[in-house]
Design a protein around this motif. Structure first.
Motif, PDB file in Angstrom:
ATOM      1  N   ASN A  88       0.827  -1.216   0.000  1.00  0.00           N
ATOM      2  CA  ASN A  88       0.000   0.000   0.000  1.00  0.00           C
ATOM      3  C   ASN A  88       0.856   1.258   0.000  1.00  0.00           C
ATOM      4  OD1 ASN A  88      -2.507  -1.242  -0.159  1.00  0.00           O
ATOM      5  ND2 ASN A  88      -2.680  -1.458   2.052  1.00  0.00           N
ATOM      6  N   ALA A  89       1.912   1.269   0.777  1.00  0.00           N
ATOM      7  CA  ALA A  89       2.806   2.435   0.824  1.00  0.00           C
ATOM      8  C   ALA A  89       3.516   2.623  -0.513  1.00  0.00           C
ATOM      9  CB  ALA A  89       3.820   2.293   1.954  1.00  0.00           C
ATOM     10  N   ALA A  90       4.005   1.538  -1.097  1.00  0.00           N
ATOM     11  CA  ALA A  90       4.689   1.619  -2.394  1.00  0.00           C
ATOM     12  C   ALA A  90       3.716   2.078  -3.477  1.00  0.00           C
ATOM     13  CB  ALA A  90       5.288   0.264  -2.753  1.00  0.00           C
ATOM     14  N   ARG A  91       2.520   1.533  -3.468  1.00  0.00           N
ATOM     15  CA  ARG A  91       1.498   1.896  -4.457  1.00  0.00           C
ATOM     16  C   ARG A  91       1.124   3.370  -4.335  1.00  0.00           C
ATOM     17  NH1 ARG A  91      -4.237   1.846  -5.123  1.00  0.00           N
ATOM     18  NH2 ARG A  91      -4.770   1.028  -7.187  1.00  0.00           N
ATOM     19  N   SER A  92       0.917   3.841  -3.126  1.00  0.00           N
ATOM     20  CA  SER A  92       0.559   5.251  -2.910  1.00  0.00           C
ATOM     21  C   SER A  92       1.642   6.180  -3.431  1.00  0.00           C
ATOM     22  CB  SER A  92       0.311   5.517  -1.425  1.00  0.00           C
ATOM     23  OG  SER A  92      -0.844   4.855  -0.996  1.00  0.00           O
ATOM     24  N   ALA A  93       2.890   5.851  -3.146  1.00  0.00           N
ATOM     25  CA  ALA A  93       4.003   6.688  -3.602  1.00  0.00           C
ATOM     26  C   ALA A  93       4.128   6.653  -5.121  1.00  0.00           C
ATOM     27  CB  ALA A  93       5.304   6.249  -2.945  1.00  0.00           C
ATOM     28  N   ALA A  94       3.964   5.480  -5.725  1.00  0.00           N
ATOM     29  CA  ALA A  94       4.073   5.370  -7.186  1.00  0.00           C
ATOM     30  C   ALA A  94       2.995   6.198  -7.874  1.00  0.00           C
ATOM     31  CB  ALA A  94       3.996   3.908  -7.617  1.00  0.00           C
ATOM     32  N   TYR A  95       1.757   6.102  -7.394  1.00  0.00           N
ATOM     33  CA  TYR A  95       0.680   6.879  -8.015  1.00  0.00           C
ATOM     34  C   TYR A  95       0.821   8.373  -7.732  1.00  0.00           C
ATOM     35  CZ  TYR A  95      -1.943   3.100 -10.103  1.00  0.00           C
ATOM     36  OH  TYR A  95      -2.322   2.059 -10.919  1.00  0.00           O
ATOM     37  N   ALA A  96       1.292   8.742  -6.560  1.00  0.00           N
ATOM     38  CA  ALA A  96       1.517  10.161  -6.266  1.00  0.00           C
ATOM     39  C   ALA A  96       2.552  10.732  -7.228  1.00  0.00           C
ATOM     40  CB  ALA A  96       1.960  10.346  -4.817  1.00  0.00           C
ATOM     41  N   ALA A  97       3.615   9.987  -7.467  1.00  0.00           N
ATOM     42  CA  ALA A  97       4.651  10.431  -8.396  1.00  0.00           C
ATOM     43  C   ALA A  97       4.124  10.463  -9.824  1.00  0.00           C
ATOM     44  CB  ALA A  97       5.873   9.512  -8.293  1.00  0.00           C
ATOM     45  N   ALA A  98       3.382   9.440 -10.217  1.00  0.00           N
ATOM     46  CA  ALA A  98       2.854   9.371 -11.583  1.00  0.00           C
ATOM     47  C   ALA A  98       1.942  10.558 -11.891  1.00  0.00           C
ATOM     48  CB  ALA A  98       2.108   8.058 -11.787  1.00  0.00           C
ATOM     49  N   ARG A  99       1.169  10.992 -10.903  1.00  0.00           N
ATOM     50  CA  ARG A  99       0.260  12.123 -11.112  1.00  0.00           C
ATOM     51  C   ARG A  99       1.005  13.448 -11.296  1.00  0.00           C
ATOM     52  NH1 ARG A  99      -2.746   9.014  -7.462  1.00  0.00           N
ATOM     53  NH2 ARG A  99      -1.946  10.161  -5.673  1.00  0.00           N
ATOM     54  N   LEU A 100       2.273  13.506 -10.914  1.00  0.00           N
ATOM     55  CA  LEU A 100       3.067  14.721 -11.081  1.00  0.00           C
ATOM     56  C   LEU A 100       3.691  14.835 -12.477  1.00  0.00           C
ATOM     57  CD1 LEU A 100       4.913  14.785  -7.646  1.00  0.00           C
ATOM     58  CD2 LEU A 100       3.013  16.258  -8.385  1.00  0.00           C
ATOM     59  N   ILE A 101       3.678  13.749 -13.221  1.00  0.00           N
ATOM     60  CA  ILE A 101       4.303  13.711 -14.540  1.00  0.00           C
ATOM     61  C   ILE A 101       3.230  13.903 -15.606  1.00  0.00           C
ATOM     62  CG2 ILE A 101       5.616  12.292 -16.159  1.00  0.00           C
ATOM     63  CD1 ILE A 101       6.756  10.840 -13.653  1.00  0.00           C
ATOM     64  N   GLY A 102       3.546  14.715 -16.589  1.00  0.00           N
ATOM     65  CA  GLY A 102       2.558  14.951 -17.620  1.00  0.00           C
ATOM     66  C   GLY A 102       3.144  15.043 -19.009  1.00  0.00           C
ATOM     67  N   PHE A 103       2.339  14.648 -19.980  1.00  0.00           N
ATOM     68  CA  PHE A 103       2.593  14.869 -21.401  1.00  0.00           C
ATOM     69  C   PHE A 103       1.265  14.682 -22.120  1.00  0.00           C
ATOM     70  CE2 PHE A 103       3.940  10.506 -20.394  1.00  0.00           C
ATOM     71  CZ  PHE A 103       3.216   9.735 -21.284  1.00  0.00           C
ATOM     72  N   ASP A 104       1.134  15.295 -23.265  1.00  0.00           N
ATOM     73  CA  ASP A 104      -0.114  15.241 -24.012  1.00  0.00           C
ATOM     74  C   ASP A 104      -0.500  13.797 -24.293  1.00  0.00           C
ATOM     75  OD1 ASP A 104      -2.334  16.285 -25.413  1.00  0.00           O
ATOM     76  OD2 ASP A 104      -1.235  16.125 -27.309  1.00  0.00           O
ATOM     77  N   GLY A 105      -1.684  13.393 -23.823  1.00  0.00           N
ATOM     78  CA  GLY A 105      -2.182  12.045 -24.073  1.00  0.00           C
ATOM     79  C   GLY A 105      -1.750  11.002 -23.058  1.00  0.00           C
ATOM     80  N   VAL A 106      -1.103  11.391 -21.960  1.00  0.00           N
ATOM     81  CA  VAL A 106      -0.622  10.420 -20.978  1.00  0.00           C
ATOM     82  C   VAL A 106      -1.781   9.566 -20.446  1.00  0.00           C
ATOM     83  CG1 VAL A 106      -0.785  12.012 -19.008  1.00  0.00           C
ATOM     84  CG2 VAL A 106       0.770  10.054 -18.892  1.00  0.00           C
ATOM     85  N   THR A 107      -1.542   8.272 -20.367  1.00  0.00           N
ATOM     86  CA  THR A 107      -2.503   7.353 -19.775  1.00  0.00           C
ATOM     87  C   THR A 107      -1.772   6.412 -18.833  1.00  0.00           C
ATOM     88  OG1 THR A 107      -2.309   5.741 -21.574  1.00  0.00           O
ATOM     89  CG2 THR A 107      -4.042   7.400 -21.785  1.00  0.00           C
ATOM     90  N   MET A 108      -2.533   5.877 -17.873  1.00  0.00           N
ATOM     91  CA  MET A 108      -1.996   4.874 -16.949  1.00  0.00           C
ATOM     92  C   MET A 108      -3.154   4.057 -16.409  1.00  0.00           C
ATOM     93  SD  MET A 108      -1.137   6.984 -13.448  1.00  0.00           S
ATOM     94  CE  MET A 108      -1.294   8.707 -13.887  1.00  0.00           C
ATOM     95  N   ARG A 109      -2.884   2.837 -16.045  1.00  0.00           N
ATOM     96  CA  ARG A 109      -3.884   2.024 -15.362  1.00  0.00           C
ATOM     97  C   ARG A 109      -4.036   2.529 -13.945  1.00  0.00           C
ATOM     98  NH1 ARG A 109      -3.130  -4.276 -16.578  1.00  0.00           N
ATOM     99  NH2 ARG A 109      -4.337  -4.211 -14.659  1.00  0.00           N
ATOM    100  N   SER A 110      -5.205   2.357 -13.380  1.00  0.00           N
ATOM    101  CA  SER A 110      -5.452   2.798 -12.012  1.00  0.00           C
ATOM    102  C   SER A 110      -5.534   1.648 -11.021  1.00  0.00           C
ATOM    103  CB  SER A 110      -6.761   3.602 -11.956  1.00  0.00           C
ATOM    104  OG  SER A 110      -7.850   2.785 -12.355  1.00  0.00           O
ATOM    105  N   ASP A 111      -5.329   0.419 -11.500  1.00  0.00           N
ATOM    106  CA  ASP A 111      -5.507  -0.752 -10.640  1.00  0.00           C
ATOM    107  C   ASP A 111      -4.221  -1.499 -10.307  1.00  0.00           C
ATOM    108  OD1 ASP A 111      -5.075  -1.622 -13.235  1.00  0.00           O
ATOM    109  OD2 ASP A 111      -6.540  -3.251 -13.117  1.00  0.00           O
ATOM    110  N   ILE A 112      -3.079  -0.939 -10.637  1.00  0.00           N
ATOM    111  CA  ILE A 112      -1.814  -1.630 -10.371  1.00  0.00           C
ATOM    112  C   ILE A 112      -1.623  -1.770  -8.857  1.00  0.00           C
ATOM    113  CG2 ILE A 112       0.711  -1.561 -10.665  1.00  0.00           C
ATOM    114  CD1 ILE A 112      -0.962  -1.980 -13.266  1.00  0.00           C
ATOM    115  N   GLY A 113      -1.383  -2.979  -8.398  1.00  0.00           N
ATOM    116  CA  GLY A 113      -1.165  -3.249  -6.988  1.00  0.00           C
ATOM    117  C   GLY A 113      -2.421  -3.270  -6.153  1.00  0.00           C
ATOM    118  N   ALA A 114      -3.593  -3.134  -6.777  1.00  0.00           N
ATOM    119  CA  ALA A 114      -4.845  -3.153  -6.015  1.00  0.00           C
ATOM    120  C   ALA A 114      -5.215  -4.593  -5.672  1.00  0.00           C
ATOM    121  CB  ALA A 114      -5.955  -2.501  -6.816  1.00  0.00           C
ATOM    122  N   ALA A 115      -5.816  -4.740  -4.521  1.00  0.00           N
ATOM    123  CA  ALA A 115      -6.209  -6.096  -4.080  1.00  0.00           C
ATOM    124  C   ALA A 115      -7.513  -6.510  -4.707  1.00  0.00           C
ATOM    125  CB  ALA A 115      -6.346  -6.121  -2.569  1.00  0.00           C
TER     126      ALA A 115
END
Length: 115
Positions: A88-115
């Motif tokens: 949970n801690a690793a997942r939270s940090a990864a998604y927090a960091a991912a949300r800080l990165i941007g480029f036109d058309g960026v996509t990501m899954r939202s379920d990585i590491g979810a139970a």
């Protein structure tokens, strides 16, 4: 590296590896349209801020330098990876960091590491 060399020299049984008990989570940022047709050359921003989060490491996959700018050069653009005391801690940090990165058309899954 020592373990890989030991494997190639058929002496891995004599090694005593020490494993880190931390959990890790990697969220891949992709170009819009991936895995189908996608555009390249989109400027990437926010990596420096994302890397300031404790335990975060950004792995480049589909990136290149273009006139001093970092731009997209593939479908799977970045691996935003974080370690933490548990998943949970690793997942939270990864998604927090991912949300800080941007480029036109960026996509990501939202379920990585979810139970």
């Amino acid at each position: 590296l020592d373990l890989l060399v030991a494997c190639t020299e058929d002496r891995v049984a004599a090694e005593s590896p020490a494993w880190d008990q931390a959990a890790a989570c990697c969220v891949v940022l992709t170009s819009g349209g991936y895995p189908g047709k996608y555009a390249t050359g989109k400027e990437i921003v926010g990596i420096e801020e994302a890397e300031k989060i404790d335990g975060v490491e950004i792995f480049h996959a589909g990136t290149r330098q273009d006139s001093g700018r970092l731009v997209t050069a593939g479908g799977r653009v970045l691996g935003v990876t974080a370690t933490g005391s548990d998943l949970n801690a690793a997942r939270s940090a990864a998604y927090a960091a991912a949300r800080l990165i941007g480029f036109d058309g960026v996509t990501m899954r939202s379920d990585i590491g979810a139970a």
